[in-house]
Scaffold this motif. Structure first.
Motif, short mmCIF file in Angstrom:
data_model
loop_
_atom_site.label_atom_id
_atom_site.label_comp_id
_atom_site.label_asym_id
_atom_site.label_seq_id
_atom_site.Cartn_x
_atom_site.Cartn_y
_atom_site.Cartn_z
N THR A 144 11.11 24.06 5.54
CA THR A 144 11.20 25.02 4.45
C THR A 144 11.94 24.39 3.29
O THR A 144 12.95 23.72 3.47
N GLU A 179 16.92 33.09 4.23
CA GLU A 179 16.75 33.57 5.60
C GLU A 179 15.35 34.13 5.81
O GLU A 179 14.77 33.98 6.89
N ARG A 216 12.95 31.43 6.81
CA ARG A 216 13.18 30.95 8.18
C ARG A 216 12.64 31.96 9.18
O ARG A 216 11.99 31.59 10.16
N TYR A 235 12.98 25.15 12.87
CA TYR A 235 12.78 24.91 11.46
C TYR A 235 13.88 24.01 10.95
O TYR A 235 14.98 23.96 11.50
N THR A 244 15.56 22.88 7.08
CA THR A 244 15.56 23.20 5.66
C THR A 244 15.70 21.94 4.81
O THR A 244 16.57 21.11 5.05
N THR A 290 17.53 32.60 15.37
CA THR A 290 16.33 32.19 16.10
C THR A 290 16.15 33.05 17.34
O THR A 290 15.04 33.52 17.65
#
Length: 249
Positions: free
Chosen positions: A85, A90, A93, A104, A106, A196
């Motif tokens: 990403t 948020e 995600r 994921y 960032t 998560t």
């Protein structure tokens, strides 16, 4: 590290040539076979022609975006996906996790960290029990050999991580787990964003609960985390954080 990665093929999908070059180079040095592409349509075509062991997938792609690519990949089979990403929001995600991404990273990110995340996901997939007794609870029947789950409605479509999370709960009925404990036991991570776990619990509830807003199978234990208890008839709202600020971290 290199020996365990040998012959594992990773498909890297990103429209930034610098990212694909750097990530491809680090993965190559780690012993992976690397395939790269720059758009969603090509990624889907390559995955269909030869399913990779894992996909590194950028969220922002021309044409078919990363979220839709992830949806289609997960509909076709249980390939692990690590989402990239560009922003730290948020919402981005959570969207990635909700469509089935296993992890994921960032941007900007450390290529070494990405390789470690990829290896962690693949280790977890390899270590997942592919045999064992059938598990039952709360009207659910989970077959570890066939990797299937059924309830009174029929077969349930779970992602790899949702299946592993449910299997863990069924092996330990009535026991409350903190999100950090679930992350270690199900994801094999000693680090990472605990949201998560929250997202995967929410997704799992929507698939196995009669009324996800009032779950009776996976209940929230305030100040601790979650518990599988098929005998319960109600519980907090499905989207509530377990324990708020008091959750173990």
């Amino acid at each position: 590290m290199q020996q365990s990665a040998t012959h594992r093929r990773v498909l890297v999908v990103d429209d930034d040539p610098t990212v694909t070059e750097v990530v491809g180079s680090y993965l190559d040095r780690a012993g992976f076979t690397v395939d790269v592409t720059s758009d969603g349509a090509s990624a889907l075509a390559r995955a269909e022609a030869g399913p990779p062991d894992l996909v590194v997938l950028d969220l922002m792609l021309p044409g078919v975006d990363g979220l839709e690519v992830c949806r289609r990949l997960r509909a076709a089979g249980p390939v692990p996906v690590v989402m990239l990403t560009a922003r730290g929001d948020e919402e981005d995600r959570i969207l990635g996790l909700e469509v089935g991404a296993d992890d994921y990273v960032t941007k900007p990110f450390s290529p070494r960290e990405l390789v470690l995340r990829i290896e962690s996901v693949l280790r977890r997939v390899a270590a997942a029990p592919h045999s064992g007794p059938r598990l039952h609870g709360g009207g659910l029947a989970l077959d570890q050999d066939a990797r299937t789950v059924r309830d009174a409605r029929g077969s349930l479509a779970l992602t790899l991580r949702e299946f592993d999370l449910l299997a863990h709960f069924l092996r330990h009925p009535g026991r409350a787990f903190g999100r950090d404990e679930l992350m270690a036991a199900v994801w094999g991570w000693d680090f990472g964003d605990l949201s998560t776990v929250t997202v995967h619990v929410r997704r799992l509830r929507h698939k196995i609960e009669t009324d996800p807003a009032h779950p009776r199978l996976i209940t929230t234990v305030w100040g601790v985390g979650y518990r599988f208890d098929g005998e319960n008839t109600g519980g907090p709202d499905a989207d509530d954080e377990p324990g708020g600020c008091a959750v173990d971290a």
